[in-house]
Design a protein around this motif. Structure first.
Motif, short mmCIF file in Angstrom:
data_model
loop_
_atom_site.label_atom_id
_atom_site.label_comp_id
_atom_site.label_asym_id
_atom_site.label_seq_id
_atom_site.Cartn_x
_atom_site.Cartn_y
_atom_site.Cartn_z
N GLY A 28 10.95 10.79 -0.80
CA GLY A 28 9.62 11.36 -0.85
C GLY A 28 9.31 12.43 0.16
O GLY A 28 8.48 13.31 -0.09
N GLU A 29 9.94 12.39 1.33
CA GLU A 29 9.62 13.39 2.34
C GLU A 29 10.01 14.80 1.92
O GLU A 29 9.60 15.78 2.55
CB GLU A 29 10.28 13.04 3.68
CG GLU A 29 11.79 12.93 3.64
CD GLU A 29 12.30 11.53 3.37
OE1 GLU A 29 13.33 11.16 3.97
OE2 GLU A 29 11.67 10.79 2.58
N ALA A 30 10.77 14.94 0.84
CA ALA A 30 11.15 16.26 0.31
C ALA A 30 10.43 16.58 -1.00
O ALA A 30 10.78 17.55 -1.66
CB ALA A 30 12.66 16.33 0.11
N TRP A 31 9.42 15.80 -1.36
CA TRP A 31 8.82 15.92 -2.69
C TRP A 31 7.55 16.76 -2.72
O TRP A 31 6.62 16.48 -3.48
CB TRP A 31 8.49 14.53 -3.24
CG TRP A 31 9.69 13.70 -3.60
CD1 TRP A 31 11.00 14.08 -3.62
CD2 TRP A 31 9.66 12.32 -4.01
NE1 TRP A 31 11.80 13.03 -4.00
CE2 TRP A 31 11.00 11.93 -4.24
CE3 TRP A 31 8.64 11.39 -4.18
CZ2 TRP A 31 11.34 10.65 -4.66
CZ3 TRP A 31 8.97 10.11 -4.59
CH2 TRP A 31 10.31 9.74 -4.83
N CYS A 32 7.47 17.82 -1.94
CA CYS A 32 6.24 18.61 -1.95
C CYS A 32 5.96 19.23 -3.33
O CYS A 32 4.82 19.31 -3.76
CB CYS A 32 6.27 19.68 -0.88
SG CYS A 32 7.65 20.83 -0.99
N GLN A 77 3.17 13.26 -0.04
CA GLN A 77 4.60 13.03 -0.26
C GLN A 77 5.16 12.05 0.77
O GLN A 77 6.11 11.32 0.50
CB GLN A 77 5.37 14.35 -0.19
CG GLN A 77 5.47 14.95 1.21
CD GLN A 77 5.93 16.38 1.21
OE1 GLN A 77 5.23 17.26 0.69
NE2 GLN A 77 7.08 16.65 1.80
N GLU A 78 4.54 12.03 1.96
CA GLU A 78 5.10 11.26 3.08
C GLU A 78 5.00 9.75 2.87
O GLU A 78 5.80 9.00 3.44
CB GLU A 78 4.42 11.66 4.38
CG GLU A 78 4.68 13.12 4.79
CD GLU A 78 6.15 13.42 4.95
OE1 GLU A 78 6.88 12.57 5.50
OE2 GLU A 78 6.58 14.51 4.53
N VAL A 79 4.05 9.30 2.07
CA VAL A 79 3.97 7.85 1.83
C VAL A 79 5.14 7.38 0.99
O VAL A 79 5.38 6.17 0.88
CB VAL A 79 2.63 7.47 1.16
CG1 VAL A 79 1.45 7.90 2.02
CG2 VAL A 79 2.51 8.04 -0.24
N HIS A 80 5.89 8.31 0.41
CA HIS A 80 7.06 7.97 -0.41
C HIS A 80 8.38 8.14 0.34
O HIS A 80 9.44 8.10 -0.27
CB HIS A 80 7.06 8.83 -1.67
CG HIS A 80 5.85 8.64 -2.53
ND1 HIS A 80 5.72 7.59 -3.42
CD2 HIS A 80 4.69 9.35 -2.60
CE1 HIS A 80 4.54 7.67 -4.01
NE2 HIS A 80 3.90 8.73 -3.54
N ALA A 81 8.31 8.35 1.64
CA ALA A 81 9.52 8.54 2.44
C ALA A 81 10.49 7.38 2.22
O ALA A 81 10.10 6.21 2.28
CB ALA A 81 9.18 8.67 3.91
N GLY A 82 11.73 7.71 1.94
CA GLY A 82 12.76 6.69 1.74
C GLY A 82 12.87 6.17 0.33
O GLY A 82 13.82 5.45 0.02
N ASP A 141 1.13 4.81 -6.06
CA ASP A 141 1.24 6.13 -6.67
C ASP A 141 2.59 6.33 -7.37
O ASP A 141 3.33 7.28 -7.09
CB ASP A 141 1.04 7.24 -5.63
CG ASP A 141 -0.30 7.16 -4.94
OD1 ASP A 141 -1.26 6.63 -5.55
OD2 ASP A 141 -0.40 7.61 -3.78
N PRO A 142 2.95 5.44 -8.29
CA PRO A 142 4.27 5.55 -8.94
C PRO A 142 4.44 6.84 -9.72
O PRO A 142 5.57 7.28 -9.96
CB PRO A 142 4.29 4.33 -9.86
CG PRO A 142 2.86 4.01 -10.14
CD PRO A 142 2.15 4.32 -8.85
N GLN A 143 3.33 7.47 -10.11
CA GLN A 143 3.43 8.71 -10.87
C GLN A 143 4.07 9.83 -10.05
O GLN A 143 4.66 10.77 -10.62
CB GLN A 143 2.05 9.15 -11.40
CG GLN A 143 1.04 9.51 -10.34
CD GLN A 143 0.26 8.32 -9.83
OE1 GLN A 143 0.72 7.18 -9.84
NE2 GLN A 143 -0.98 8.58 -9.40
N VAL A 144 3.99 9.76 -8.72
CA VAL A 144 4.65 10.77 -7.89
C VAL A 144 6.16 10.57 -7.94
O VAL A 144 6.93 11.54 -8.03
CB VAL A 144 4.12 10.70 -6.44
CG1 VAL A 144 4.91 11.63 -5.53
CG2 VAL A 144 2.64 11.06 -6.41
N CYS A 145 6.61 9.33 -7.92
CA CYS A 145 8.05 9.05 -8.10
C CYS A 145 8.51 9.54 -9.46
O CYS A 145 9.60 10.13 -9.59
CB CYS A 145 8.32 7.55 -7.98
SG CYS A 145 7.83 6.80 -6.40
N HIS A 146 7.68 9.35 -10.46
CA HIS A 146 8.00 9.78 -11.82
C HIS A 146 8.14 11.30 -11.88
O HIS A 146 9.08 11.83 -12.50
CB HIS A 146 6.90 9.30 -12.77
CG HIS A 146 7.19 9.52 -14.22
ND1 HIS A 146 8.03 8.71 -14.94
CD2 HIS A 146 6.74 10.46 -15.08
CE1 HIS A 146 8.09 9.13 -16.19
NE2 HIS A 146 7.31 10.19 -16.31
#
Length: 459
Positions: free
Chosen positions: A264-268, A250-255, A298-303
């Protein structure tokens, strides 16, 4: 939820319940929060069952309910759908201010009396909602004194955010029970009051005159009542086994996309969900990911974050919204439940089913984590020969660092307990064995046996 996030509403729930009860936990001298905990399939050291699951998903299940404009559809994956509208209604979306008229129909389940008189209930559903459709899930319970709760809204949901904003509903209570985002809880369990039975009502909506309508493949609830405890009995390790689950941080998506739970830092929760969705061979299409900035890996994590986001809770950690998202992928199902021991979890792992678990702990309580948290989700993918837990922990700096091995006894306790002491020494809530279980809608024989044994499929 993340390692650095403030205490979630489930911690608030426990704090409120603790203040409402004057009881103490034997041997601790601390106040006893009344929030219950895990499911009871044995090996818990508790007397009797502590969790009851009831999900409807078969053709006979859908036919058993009361229909007002809905119909049961046969097929490889039997479903409930809107056949003939029972009426029309206007809905003003509280998050957009837009008012629209919808046709609707309802299905009401039979009354289910769980094996455990419960202090808490969480609903799950799996559905497809084409453009121009959505659903609402409601729960009504009978207390042990024979009186009833109102119909509580447990979620208004659509797979996309084009028609309505998926949302929980705040401010629901009758002075004896309260809905805390996604969880119905008895306010003062120390009084002895419990939820004796419950019914589920689904309302399916579509645009007037449209032929597009929701298809609901699964719906039901997990009810639980686990005594408060700071420690849990140790389980005996089983054989080593590890599943090849994709690893995402999740941390690579921070901000990124702060409109969804501050980034992303809250996306566990959605990060863990995406790991398991891809383990089962599903993934969003290129067209579905077109909205994500092309510079992001990893755009699927944002999705996943966008499509699990609860606009009232303002977070991606709504319990039923995560399995509902997972079930939008073909042939995949998911539910929220509680397990009572690592033995239960090992049963699922051996059947090839990874499990997404929620835990809270101080930094020193989980060796190797490097952080403390009021609530954080990770994916259990296996066990070592010594019985230690192998987890894909999304609170890691990179994807390569996601695989962790945590000491069995430490991990077992921080996951299954219902009470703990926070970093200030105050009594706080534990997560009580709650988890997401995602599996094929048509499981293998071994998978079906494991799910049935844990009460997740009808025997």
């Amino acid at each position: 939820m993340s390692a650095s996030a403030p205490a979630p509403r489930r911690a608030l729930l426990a704090a409120v319940l603790a203040a409402a009860t004057a009881a103490t936990v034997p041997g601790t001298g601390g106040p006893a929060a009344a929030a219950p905990a895990p499911r009871g399939s044995g090996g818990t050291g508790l007397a009797g069952p502590t969790v009851d699951n009831r999900f409807w998903y078969a053709l006979r299940h859908w036919r058993a309910g009361t229909h007002r404009g809905t119909a049961a559809l046969a097929g490889d994956r039997p479903a409930l759908t809107l056949a003939a509208p029972a009426g029309r209604t206007a809905y003003t979306d509280p998050h957009t201010g837009r008012t629209a008229t919808w046709e609707y129909a309802t299905w009401t389940s039979p009354v289910h009396r769980p094996a455990v008189p419960a202090t808490e209930a969480v609903v799950s559903w799996n559905a497809r909602t084409p453009t121009g459709s959505w659903l609402q899930a409601e729960l009504r319970c009978t207390y042990t004194d024979g009186t009833r709760t109102p119909w509580y809204v447990m979620g208004r949901w659509a797979a996309s955010d084009a028609d309505i904003r998926r949302t929980s509903v705040d401010g629901q209570g009758d002075g004896r029970s309260t809905v805390w985002t996604d969880t119905l809880a008895v306010d003062r369990p120390a009084s002895g009051l419990r939820l004796r039975d419950w019914q589920l009502r689904l309302t399916l909506y579509r645009r007037p005159g449209s032929t597009a309508a929701p298809l609901v493949w699964l719906a039901g609830a997990m009810a639980s009542a686990v005594p408060d405890r700071f420690t849990v009995p140790a389980s005996t390790p089983g054989p080593a086994h590890e599943l090849a689950v994709p690893r995402y941080s999740q941390e690579v998506h921070a901000g990124r996309y702060p409109q969804y739970d501050n980034g992303g830092e809250a996306w566990c929760s959605p990060t863990s969900s995406q790991m398991v969705i891809e383990y089962w061979g599903r993934r969003p299409s290129r067209e579905q990911l077109a909205w994500v900035d092309a510079r992001y890996g990893d755009p699927q994590v944002c999705h996943a974050a966008r499509h699990t986001y609860d606009f009232a809770y303002r977070g991606c950690g709504n319990w039923p919204f995560n399995p509902a998202y997972a079930a939008t992928y073909p042939g995949l199902g998911g539910v929220v439940t509680r397990l009572t021991s690592l033995t239960d979890l090992e049963t699922l792992i051996r059947a090839g089913i990874p499990v997404i678990t929620s835990q809270s702990f101080r930094k020193e309580e989980l060796t190797g984590a490097g952080y403390g948290t009021a609530g954080h989700l990770m994916t259990v993918v296996g066990f070592t020969a010594a019985g230690d837990v192998i987890a894909n922990d999304p609170n890691s700096p990179t994807n390569d660092a996601v695989r962790r091995v945590y000491r069995r006894r430490q991990w077992e306790n921080i996951w299954l307990r219902t009470k703990r002491h926070d970093s200030t020494g105050k009594v706080a809530s534990g997560t009580g064995g709650i988890c997401y279980v995602y599996a094929p809608a048509r499981p293998s024989a071994a998978q079906a046996a494991a799910l049935t044994g844990l009460g997740l499929l009808a025997a």
